[in-house]
Design a protein around this motif. Structure first.
Motif, short mmCIF file in Angstrom:
data_model
loop_
_atom_site.label_atom_id
_atom_site.label_comp_id
_atom_site.label_asym_id
_atom_site.label_seq_id
_atom_site.Cartn_x
_atom_site.Cartn_y
_atom_site.Cartn_z
N ARG A 42 0.88 -1.04 0.05
CA ARG A 42 -0.25 -0.06 0.17
C ARG A 42 0.89 1.20 -0.08
O ARG A 42 1.63 1.54 0.84
CB ARG A 42 -0.79 -0.09 1.13
N THR A 43 0.82 2.10 -0.92
CA THR A 43 1.62 3.10 -1.42
C THR A 43 0.77 4.53 -1.32
O THR A 43 -0.32 4.48 -1.89
CB THR A 43 2.42 2.96 -2.32
N PRO A 44 1.39 5.70 -0.77
CA PRO A 44 0.67 6.81 -1.21
C PRO A 44 0.79 7.17 -2.70
O PRO A 44 1.93 6.68 -3.41
CB PRO A 44 1.26 7.77 -0.33
N PRO A 45 0.05 8.05 -3.20
CA PRO A 45 0.11 8.52 -4.79
C PRO A 45 1.25 9.26 -4.85
O PRO A 45 1.76 10.04 -3.95
CB PRO A 45 -1.21 9.29 -4.86
N TRP A 46 1.81 9.32 -6.07
CA TRP A 46 3.16 10.16 -6.43
C TRP A 46 2.84 11.28 -7.50
O TRP A 46 2.07 10.76 -8.38
CB TRP A 46 4.26 9.18 -6.51
N GLY A 47 3.34 12.25 -7.49
CA GLY A 47 3.20 13.20 -8.54
C GLY A 47 1.84 14.05 -8.41
O GLY A 47 1.84 14.88 -7.66
N ASP A 48 0.62 13.43 -9.00
CA ASP A 48 -0.53 13.79 -8.74
C ASP A 48 -1.07 13.38 -7.51
O ASP A 48 -1.61 12.24 -7.26
CB ASP A 48 -1.56 13.58 -9.72
N THR A 49 -1.01 13.92 -6.22
CA THR A 49 -1.31 13.21 -5.02
C THR A 49 -2.91 13.35 -4.53
O THR A 49 -3.22 12.90 -3.44
CB THR A 49 -0.41 14.17 -3.68
N ASN A 56 0.98 -1.44 -5.01
CA ASN A 56 2.20 -1.70 -5.95
C ASN A 56 2.70 -2.96 -5.76
O ASN A 56 2.72 -3.40 -4.69
CB ASN A 56 3.13 -0.58 -5.89
N ALA A 57 3.29 -3.60 -7.07
CA ALA A 57 3.97 -4.76 -6.73
C ALA A 57 5.21 -4.70 -7.91
O ALA A 57 5.30 -4.08 -8.77
CB ALA A 57 3.20 -6.10 -7.08
N LEU A 125 10.76 0.84 -5.78
CA LEU A 125 11.91 0.25 -5.15
C LEU A 125 11.56 -0.55 -3.92
O LEU A 125 12.25 -1.77 -3.85
CB LEU A 125 12.84 1.31 -4.78
N VAL A 126 10.56 -0.41 -3.19
CA VAL A 126 10.07 -1.42 -2.24
C VAL A 126 9.92 -2.68 -2.69
O VAL A 126 10.49 -3.79 -2.27
CB VAL A 126 9.05 -1.04 -1.19
N GLY A 153 5.73 5.77 4.45
CA GLY A 153 4.43 5.56 3.94
C GLY A 153 4.03 4.44 3.23
O GLY A 153 2.80 3.93 3.12
N ILE A 154 4.98 3.40 3.15
CA ILE A 154 4.69 2.34 2.27
C ILE A 154 4.44 0.98 3.24
O ILE A 154 5.65 0.81 4.11
CB ILE A 154 5.76 2.03 1.25
N VAL A 155 3.47 0.37 3.28
CA VAL A 155 3.51 -0.75 4.01
C VAL A 155 2.91 -2.26 3.35
O VAL A 155 2.07 -1.89 2.16
CB VAL A 155 2.25 -0.52 5.22
N ARG A 156 3.21 -3.24 3.83
CA ARG A 156 2.77 -4.50 2.88
C ARG A 156 1.47 -4.52 3.23
O ARG A 156 1.00 -4.38 4.11
CB ARG A 156 3.78 -5.51 3.53
N PHE A 157 0.89 -5.22 2.18
CA PHE A 157 -0.67 -5.62 2.11
C PHE A 157 -0.86 -6.79 2.02
O PHE A 157 -0.31 -7.42 1.22
CB PHE A 157 -1.21 -4.61 0.83
N PRO A 158 -2.03 -7.19 2.77
CA PRO A 158 -2.23 -7.09 4.17
C PRO A 158 -1.46 -7.66 4.88
O PRO A 158 -0.80 -8.58 4.69
CB PRO A 158 -3.74 -7.34 4.04
#
Length: 158
Positions: A42-49, A56-57, A125-126, A153-158
């Motif tokens: 689970r990642t926050p948006p980048w660029g257009d937030t 992401n994977a 990269l994560v 702000g990046i966490v493994r889902f779920p």
């Protein structure tokens, strides 16, 4: 067969199901063998937030396609899954990027390899570090590039 790495992302609808569908779509394409898959993050948006969070994977693949052939396969899977390109860095049902292709360097209007932003994006990269921490891109390993970034702000889902 040539080793390549892909980045996947989704922030519309059932994000996890969309990542699964993208992996299945890629695996079903002639000339693509999925060899590694990271967990989803689970990642926050980048660029257009001003949009929903992403999942992401990363994938490792072996392919007998050219770099441009691999890109076309990725775009075909995106289209089959309903991807509509409405705005740059905007919401998307699926995004599949060719991140790295056996050390090849390509730079044209359709494709830049390695991906021009791979070393600047923790959300790429994560998951990539999970499957290829020692992959060298731009003179540094994925792990080294990740160590320079804020991935809090990046966490493994779920």
């Amino acid at each position: 067969m040539t080793q390549a790495y892909l980045g996947l992302g989704s922030n519309i609808g059932d994000k996890a199901a969309m990542l699964d569908a993208a992996v299945e779509g890629l695996a079903a394409r002639p000339g693509i063998l999925v060899t590694a898959r990271s967990a989803a993050y689970r990642t926050p948006p980048w660029g257009d937030t001003d949009q929903d969070w992403f999942l992401n994977a990363a994938l490792g693949v072996e392919t007998d396609l050219s770099p441009h052939g691999l890109l076309e396969a990725c775009l075909s899977v995106e289209t089959a899954l309903g991807r509509v390109r409405a705005r740059r860095w905007g919401p998307r049902v699926i995004d599949i990027d060719v991140l790295h292709y056996a050390g090849a360097e390509v730079s044209d209007e359709r494709l830049v390899l390695p991906h021009r932003f791979v070393r600047e994006r923790a959300f790429v990269l994560v998951p990539l570090a999970e499957i290829a921490p020692d992959l060298v891109i731009g003179g540094e390993t994925v792990s080294e590039a990740l160590s320079r970034l804020d991935a809090s702000g990046i966490v493994r889902f779920p």
